[in-house]
Design a protein around this motif. Structure first.
Motif, mmCIF file in Angstrom:
data_model
loop_
_atom_site.group_PDB
_atom_site.id
_atom_site.type_symbol
_atom_site.label_atom_id
_atom_site.label_comp_id
_atom_site.label_asym_id
_atom_site.label_seq_id
_atom_site.Cartn_x
_atom_site.Cartn_y
_atom_site.Cartn_z
ATOM 1 N N LYS A 85 -3.160 13.371 4.499
ATOM 2 C CA LYS A 85 -3.479 12.698 3.247
ATOM 3 C C LYS A 85 -4.056 11.312 3.506
ATOM 4 C CE LYS A 85 -0.527 14.595 -0.219
ATOM 5 N NZ LYS A 85 0.459 14.244 -1.224
ATOM 6 N N GLY A 86 -5.137 10.996 2.814
ATOM 7 C CA GLY A 86 -5.724 9.674 2.895
ATOM 8 C C GLY A 86 -5.211 8.769 1.784
ATOM 9 N N ARG A 87 -4.648 9.392 0.761
ATOM 10 C CA ARG A 87 -4.093 8.643 -0.363
ATOM 11 C C ARG A 87 -3.015 9.495 -1.020
ATOM 12 N NH1 ARG A 87 -8.071 8.277 -5.428
ATOM 13 N NH2 ARG A 87 -6.115 8.323 -6.519
ATOM 14 N N ASP A 88 -2.295 8.885 -1.927
ATOM 15 C CA ASP A 88 -1.226 9.567 -2.664
ATOM 16 C C ASP A 88 -0.119 10.109 -1.767
ATOM 17 O OD1 ASP A 88 -2.637 8.996 -4.960
ATOM 18 O OD2 ASP A 88 -3.565 10.963 -5.085
ATOM 19 N N THR A 89 0.215 9.361 -0.723
ATOM 20 C CA THR A 89 1.357 9.735 0.103
ATOM 21 C C THR A 89 2.628 9.480 -0.703
ATOM 22 O OG1 THR A 89 1.548 7.519 1.062
ATOM 23 C CG2 THR A 89 0.123 9.108 2.220
ATOM 24 N N SER A 90 3.742 10.000 -0.243
ATOM 25 C CA SER A 90 4.984 9.823 -0.999
ATOM 26 C C SER A 90 5.364 8.342 -1.096
ATOM 27 C CB SER A 90 6.113 10.634 -0.366
ATOM 28 O OG SER A 90 6.314 10.257 0.969
ATOM 29 N N ASN A 145 -6.964 3.055 -4.374
ATOM 30 C CA ASN A 145 -8.013 3.473 -3.443
ATOM 31 C C ASN A 145 -9.347 2.833 -3.846
ATOM 32 O OD1 ASN A 145 -8.452 4.900 -1.058
ATOM 33 N ND2 ASN A 145 -9.425 6.588 -2.158
ATOM 34 N N TYR A 146 -9.369 1.513 -3.857
ATOM 35 C CA TYR A 146 -10.459 0.739 -4.441
ATOM 36 C C TYR A 146 -11.018 -0.248 -3.424
ATOM 37 C CZ TYR A 146 -12.720 -2.154 -8.043
ATOM 38 O OH TYR A 146 -13.617 -2.842 -8.808
ATOM 39 N N ARG A 147 -12.315 -0.486 -3.482
ATOM 40 C CA ARG A 147 -12.944 -1.500 -2.626
ATOM 41 C C ARG A 147 -12.739 -2.879 -3.247
ATOM 42 N NH1 ARG A 147 -18.987 0.567 -0.957
ATOM 43 N NH2 ARG A 147 -18.320 2.445 0.130
ATOM 44 N N PRO A 148 -11.997 -3.745 -2.594
ATOM 45 C CA PRO A 148 -11.820 -5.098 -3.140
ATOM 46 C C PRO A 148 -13.146 -5.854 -3.220
ATOM 47 C CG PRO A 148 -10.179 -4.658 -1.459
ATOM 48 C CD PRO A 148 -11.161 -3.535 -1.416
ATOM 49 N N LEU A 197 -18.306 -4.409 0.973
ATOM 50 C CA LEU A 197 -17.547 -4.096 2.182
ATOM 51 C C LEU A 197 -17.036 -2.664 2.085
ATOM 52 C CD1 LEU A 197 -16.297 -5.151 4.830
ATOM 53 C CD2 LEU A 197 -14.335 -5.907 3.488
ATOM 54 N N ARG A 198 -17.435 -1.806 3.014
ATOM 55 C CA ARG A 198 -17.046 -0.387 2.956
ATOM 56 C C ARG A 198 -15.623 -0.179 3.461
ATOM 57 N NH1 ARG A 198 -20.443 3.631 5.761
ATOM 58 N NH2 ARG A 198 -18.987 4.985 4.691
ATOM 59 N N ARG A 199 -14.684 -0.777 2.795
ATOM 60 C CA ARG A 199 -13.265 -0.625 3.107
ATOM 61 C C ARG A 199 -12.511 -0.514 1.791
ATOM 62 N NH1 ARG A 199 -13.289 -3.335 8.301
ATOM 63 N NH2 ARG A 199 -15.303 -2.696 9.119
ATOM 64 N N THR A 200 -11.601 0.424 1.710
ATOM 65 C CA THR A 200 -10.808 0.581 0.493
ATOM 66 C C THR A 200 -9.352 0.236 0.778
ATOM 67 O OG1 THR A 200 -10.413 2.923 0.924
ATOM 68 C CG2 THR A 200 -12.300 2.379 -0.459
ATOM 69 N N ALA A 201 -8.747 -0.444 -0.174
ATOM 70 C CA ALA A 201 -7.328 -0.763 -0.096
ATOM 71 C C ALA A 201 -6.574 0.289 -0.901
ATOM 72 C CB ALA A 201 -7.068 -2.150 -0.656
ATOM 73 N N ASP A 202 -5.312 0.496 -0.563
ATOM 74 C CA ASP A 202 -4.507 1.499 -1.251
ATOM 75 C C ASP A 202 -4.194 1.085 -2.687
ATOM 76 O OD1 ASP A 202 -4.242 3.316 0.981
ATOM 77 O OD2 ASP A 202 -2.974 1.779 1.893
ATOM 78 N N ILE A 203 -3.850 -0.186 -2.871
ATOM 79 C CA ILE A 203 -3.535 -0.723 -4.192
ATOM 80 C C ILE A 203 -4.240 -2.073 -4.298
ATOM 81 C CG2 ILE A 203 -1.699 -1.518 -5.748
ATOM 82 C CD1 ILE A 203 0.226 0.328 -4.153
ATOM 83 N N VAL A 204 -4.951 -2.288 -5.409
ATOM 84 C CA VAL A 204 -5.702 -3.536 -5.567
ATOM 85 C C VAL A 204 -5.421 -4.137 -6.942
ATOM 86 C CG1 VAL A 204 -7.995 -4.586 -5.617
ATOM 87 C CG2 VAL A 204 -7.529 -2.699 -4.048
ATOM 88 N N PHE A 205 -5.078 -5.422 -6.937
ATOM 89 C CA PHE A 205 -4.931 -6.201 -8.159
ATOM 90 C C PHE A 205 -6.179 -7.070 -8.241
ATOM 91 C CE2 PHE A 205 -0.711 -5.076 -6.790
ATOM 92 C CZ PHE A 205 -0.093 -4.679 -7.960
ATOM 93 N N THR A 206 -7.167 -6.619 -9.015
ATOM 94 C CA THR A 206 -8.487 -7.249 -8.999
ATOM 95 C C THR A 206 -8.468 -8.668 -9.553
ATOM 96 O OG1 THR A 206 -9.005 -6.165 -11.099
ATOM 97 C CG2 THR A 206 -9.765 -5.086 -9.100
ATOM 98 N N LYS A 254 -6.010 -10.824 -9.700
ATOM 99 C CA LYS A 254 -5.243 -11.736 -8.851
ATOM 100 C C LYS A 254 -5.785 -11.787 -7.419
ATOM 101 C CE LYS A 254 -1.067 -11.188 -11.541
ATOM 102 N NZ LYS A 254 -0.466 -12.446 -11.883
ATOM 103 N N LYS A 255 -6.716 -10.889 -7.119
ATOM 104 C CA LYS A 255 -7.336 -10.794 -5.800
ATOM 105 C C LYS A 255 -6.285 -10.565 -4.710
ATOM 106 C CE LYS A 255 -11.256 -12.828 -5.040
ATOM 107 N NZ LYS A 255 -12.309 -13.802 -4.773
ATOM 108 N N VAL A 256 -5.497 -9.511 -4.909
ATOM 109 C CA VAL A 256 -4.484 -9.097 -3.939
ATOM 110 C C VAL A 256 -4.770 -7.652 -3.554
ATOM 111 C CG1 VAL A 256 -2.024 -8.711 -3.524
ATOM 112 C CG2 VAL A 256 -2.757 -10.682 -4.879
ATOM 113 N N ALA A 257 -4.917 -7.411 -2.244
ATOM 114 C CA ALA A 257 -5.180 -6.069 -1.723
ATOM 115 C C ALA A 257 -3.982 -5.624 -0.890
ATOM 116 C CB ALA A 257 -6.443 -6.065 -0.869
ATOM 117 N N ILE A 258 -3.503 -4.411 -1.158
ATOM 118 C CA ILE A 258 -2.332 -3.860 -0.478
ATOM 119 C C ILE A 258 -2.773 -2.673 0.378
ATOM 120 C CG2 ILE A 258 -0.001 -2.929 -0.776
ATOM 121 C CD1 ILE A 258 -0.421 -5.651 -2.188
ATOM 122 N N PHE A 259 -2.347 -2.666 1.642
ATOM 123 C CA PHE A 259 -2.610 -1.557 2.553
ATOM 124 C C PHE A 259 -1.274 -0.991 3.009
ATOM 125 C CE2 PHE A 259 -6.320 -4.232 2.782
ATOM 126 C CZ PHE A 259 -7.376 -3.336 2.821
#
Length: 138
Positions: free
Chosen positions: A5-10, A29-32, A36-45, A47-52
C-alpha cells in the motif's frame, strides 16, 4: 510490490480518523508544493504543515530495518535512495516555508496525533490566528 500500500495504511487511517474527530481538516496524499513531485500523507494547506508516515522497511528505520538476504545489494541501494529522497524532500519543503513532520510506522497513533496537534497549535500561535478547531474531542 503491487500489493504494498502506498496510502491508506492502518496507521494512516487511524491517525486521520483521530485528527478528523478532533475537528481538523486536511488533504490526503497531496503535493504541498505543486511544482515539487513529492506527496505528503497528510497536508494542512493553510497552516503549511506536511505529515509523512514512513514505513520502517521502505524508509530505513534505524530501529527495525534489516537488509533482506535475497537481492541484498538491490534493496540496500533502493532504501538508501529513499532515505536520501526523504531528506531532500524535508529540506525543500522547509525552505519553501513548510513545517515537516515525519513519523515511523511503529509509533503509537495517539503519540503521533498528539505531536501533530502540538505542531498545528504552535503554527497557529506563531501566526496569531485563532484556531478554528475544538481543543477537546466532542
Amino acid at each position: 510490490m503491487q500489493s504494498n500500500k502506498g496510502r491508506d495504511t492502518s496507521l494512516e487511517l487511524g491517525i486521520r480518523k483521530d485528527l478528523f474527530r478532533l475537528g481538523y481538516r486536511y488533504r490526503v496524499n497531496y503535493r504541498p508544493v505543486a511544482t515539487l513531485r513529492r506527496t505528503a500523507d497528510i497536508v494542512f494547506t493553510r497552516k503549511k504543515v506536511a505529515i509523512f508516515l514512513d514505513g520502517c522497511f521502505w524508509h530505513g528505520c534505524p530501529t527495525h530495518y534489516t537488509v533482506p538476504k535475497a537481492n541484498a545489494a538491490y534493496w540496500a541501494h533502493k532504501v538508501a535512495a529513499n532515505v536520501d529522497r526523504d531528506a531532500e524532500t524535508t529540506r525543500l519543503l522547509t525552505e519553501a516555508g513548510w513545517s515537516v513532520l515525519r513519523f515511523w510506522e511503529h509509533r503509537p497513533a495517539d503519540e503521533v496525533v498528539a505531536e501533530i496537534v502540538n505542531e498545528l497549535n504552535r503554527v497557529t500561535a506563531e501566526s496569531g490566528a485563532i484556531s478554528p478547531v475544538r481543543s477537546s474531542p466532542p
